[in-house]
Write an enzyme that holds these catalytic residues in place. Structure first.
Site, PDB file in Angstrom:
ATOM      1  N   ARG A  21       0.803  -1.232   0.000  1.00 13.26           N
ATOM      2  CA  ARG A  21       0.000   0.000   0.000  1.00 13.26           C
ATOM      3  C   ARG A  21       0.836   1.283   0.000  1.00 13.26           C
ATOM      4  NH1 ARG A  21      -4.026  -1.125   4.789  1.00 13.26           N
ATOM      5  NH2 ARG A  21      -2.558  -2.807   5.193  1.00 13.26           N
ATOM      6  N   LYS A  28       8.802  -0.588   2.525  1.00  9.49           N
ATOM      7  CA  LYS A  28       8.031   0.207   3.493  1.00  9.49           C
ATOM      8  C   LYS A  28       8.835   0.626   4.721  1.00  9.49           C
ATOM      9  CE  LYS A  28       4.638  -1.619   6.231  1.00  9.49           C
ATOM     10  NZ  LYS A  28       3.260  -2.040   6.550  1.00  9.49           N
ATOM     11  N   TYR A 112       7.311  -5.129  15.670  1.00  6.23           N
ATOM     12  CA  TYR A 112       7.199  -4.954  14.218  1.00  6.23           C
ATOM     13  C   TYR A 112       8.165  -3.869  13.723  1.00  6.23           C
ATOM     14  CZ  TYR A 112       2.592  -7.364  14.191  1.00  6.23           C
ATOM     15  OH  TYR A 112       1.575  -8.266  14.293  1.00  6.23           O
ATOM     16  N   GLY A 113       8.665  -4.065  12.525  1.00  2.08           N
ATOM     17  CA  GLY A 113       9.547  -3.060  11.925  1.00  2.08           C
ATOM     18  C   GLY A 113       8.823  -1.830  11.415  1.00  2.08           C
ATOM     19  N   ARG A 344      27.124  25.484   2.649  1.00  6.88           N
ATOM     20  CA  ARG A 344      27.340  24.127   2.145  1.00  6.88           C
ATOM     21  C   ARG A 344      28.400  23.422   2.980  1.00  6.88           C
ATOM     22  NH1 ARG A 344      28.497  25.238  -3.839  1.00  6.88           N
ATOM     23  NH2 ARG A 344      28.819  22.973  -3.855  1.00  6.88           N
ATOM     24  N   TYR A 377      30.363  34.650  -2.834  1.00 10.89           N
ATOM     25  CA  TYR A 377      30.625  33.215  -2.771  1.00 10.89           C
ATOM     26  C   TYR A 377      32.015  33.001  -2.193  1.00 10.89           C
ATOM     27  CZ  TYR A 377      31.888  28.515  -4.134  1.00 10.89           C
ATOM     28  OH  TYR A 377      32.323  27.215  -4.105  1.00 10.89           O
ATOM     29  N   TYR A 398      37.243  27.551  -9.319  1.00 11.69           N
ATOM     30  CA  TYR A 398      37.107  26.463 -10.286  1.00 11.69           C
ATOM     31  C   TYR A 398      37.630  26.915 -11.641  1.00 11.69           C
ATOM     32  CZ  TYR A 398      34.686  22.694 -12.814  1.00 11.69           C
ATOM     33  OH  TYR A 398      34.376  21.605 -13.595  1.00 11.69           O
TER      34      TYR A 398
END
Ligand code: UD1
Ligand code: MG
Length: 494
Positions: A21, A28, A112-113, A344, A377, A398
């Protein structure tokens, strides 16, 4: 001597079901709430009661689940269920696997998992009741308004538990029973082993029902009892994504409430999402629309939010983080970040430092008191202490193929729009003029200018854009001054 392990002999976590489901390629039990998979929550609760052995029964998407278990609980014994279906069979194969290693005696707990809100406290209470009452089986139950689909708890006239009837196998009268089986139990190992040998698949679903163990245990003289919980969330499973989000919201409500009780101000609990793995100090203030994920930690007196999402971010005492999206960053004490800032991984901001509006940072260490206040930056860089990076500065790290480092010293002052073409080093106390494009190292204390001389060509607009509004205004502004067009050059200005 304190015994090494005071918990039950084993916990068996059932997780072989298909979970169709969910309509998902992800198994799940790997779906997450509160920043952790459902099975991760189930295993944490199981581990918290300190079992000597822990087994998990798998079948559906077995390899994906096994790989995940390597991360969340590598010590768990993975047991594969065979073709015989049912919760009884699942427990039987787990028991056989555990027995093969070392014959189990004492209490065996089954969970239960896909029941992620079950707490270690409730599991411990189940085990304590089971052992205190010397029961053969103790089942965790709840009384629900709508018991549809659940196994119903059958009780005798004196109230003792006599068995469990699955919904599909129940009579009209039995369907009126509102006390349901959670699927979580404590068993005596020997009783469980003997009863499972007698459980058949003779029922409407053709499955080996674990629930049949209760009546079999009673028939052979064992005591069967229930622990009834008033907290239905703790026994609720997620079968589809609607239930998953409801459980996620409830888990979050509990997490946020616990932090408030621990001394954290949460202005708007409804829009504040805190993963189970986050830690907060007293007197932290969380403003609306804030999401804290992963290993994020926030120290005393820090203010986080509004509109902030942080993953694995460490925030120092008294820091403020406003309208920020960040991950893998460290923010020093009394430092300020935001608004509209993107941190970041590898960003380390020193004490009292600042990363201001519309800044993106990555892999940069910024020393104490240094400020990157607006629009820029900074990546693959190291900035010393008490340095002021002007508006619009950029580390050009870069070259199209490789990343290079920028090293900026302490006490540096950079003009607006300075570009650092890495690899490049700027010494302590150096200054740069507006618009400098720094391609070569700058010694300590030097002023670096790379701007071309300014040239004004007077009358250019009148000559090249006649009849425009600009030309009209220019003419009005210059009508009193000298009429001879000329060019002027000025020296460089920092
Ligand atoms: C089961 C109980 C029911 C209880 C309900 C609570 C039985 C026969 N019924 O019903 O009394 O009210 O849970 O949610 O036990 N699983 C396996 N292998 C299997 C079948 C299931 O590992 O062959 C696992 C599933 O992954 C799941 C759990 O066991 O974690 C329960 O399975 P599910 O099919 O949801 O049980 P229900 O039929 O809902
Ligand atoms: Mg079923």
């Amino acid at each position: 001597m304190i015994p090494e392990n005071t918990g039950p002999a084993a916990v068996i976590v059932l997780a072989a079901g298909a979970g169709t489901r969910m309509k998902s390629r992800t198994p799940k039990i790997l779906h997450e709430i509160g920043g952790r998979s459902m099975v991760g929550h189930a295993l944490l609760a199981a581990r918290s009661i300190n079992p000597r052995r822990l087994a998990i029964v798998v079948r559906h998407e077995r390899d994906l689940v096994a790989r995940h278990l390597e991360d969340v609980d590598p010590a768990a014994v993975i047991v594969d269920q065979d073709d015989i279906p049912g919760t009884g069979r699942a427990v039987e194969v787990a028991l056989q696997a555990l027995d093969a290693d070392q014959h189990l005696t004492g209490t065996v707990v089954v969970t239960y998992g896909d029941v992620p809100l079950l707490s270690g406290e409730l599991l411990a209470e189940l085990v304590a009741t089971h052992e205190r009452e010397a029961n053969a089986v103790t089942v965790l139950t709840a009384v629900l308004d709508d018991a549809t689909g659940y196994g119903r708890i059958l009780r005798g006239e004196d109230g003792t538990v006599t068995g469990i009837r699955e919904h599909k196998d129940s009579s009209e009268a039995e369907r009126l029973i509102r006390e349901v089986n959670s699927g979580i139990y404590a068993f005596d190992a020997a009783v469980l082993r003997d009863a499972l040998a007698h459980v058949t698949t003779d029922n409407s679903q053709g499955e080996k029902y674990l629930t049949d163990v209760l009546s079999l245990a009673r028939e052979s003289g064992g005591r069967v009892a229930a622990v009834v919980t008033a907290d239905r969330w703790q026994v609720e499973g997620a079968n589809d994504r609607v239930q998953l989000s409801a459980l996620g919201a409830e888990l979050n409500r509990r997490t946020v409430e616990a932090w408030m009780r621990a001394g954290v101000t949460v202005v708007d609990p409804a829009t504040t999402w805190i993963d189970s793995s986050v830690t907060l100090d007293e007197d932290v203030r969380i403003l609306p629309n804030t999401q804290l994920h992963g290993a994020t930690t926030v120290a005393r007196d820090a203010v986080v939010g509004p509109d902030t999402t942080l993953t694995d971010v460490t925030i120092g005492e008294g820091a403020t983080v406003t309208r920020t999206h960040g991950s893998g960053a460290v923010i020093g004490a009394r430092a300020a970040v935001g608004p509209f800032t993107y941190l970041r991984p590898g960003t380390v901001l020193g004490e009292t430092g600042k990363i201001g509006a519309f800044y993106e940072t990555k892999n940069v260490t910024i020393g104490r008191g240094s400020k990157l206040s607006h629009l820029g930056y900074a990546g693959d860089a190291e900035i010393g202490e008490d340095t002021n990076i002007g508006c619009g500065n950029i580390t050009a790290n870069y070259d199209g193929e490789k990343k290079h480092r920028t090293v900026i010293g302490s006490g540096v002052r950079t003009g607006s729009n300075t570009v650092f073409v890495a690899p490049v080093t700027v010494g302590d106390g150096a200054y740069s003029g507006a618009g400098a494009v720094i391609r070569k190292d700058v010694p300590a204390g030097a002023l670096v200018l790379t701007v071309a001389a300014q040239r004004n060509t007077e009358g250019w607009v009148a000559a090249n854009r006649p009849g425009t509004r600009s030309a009209e205004l220019a003419q009005a502004a210059t009508k009193d001054s000298s009429s001879t067009p000329a060019s002027t050059e000025e020296g460089n200005q920092p």
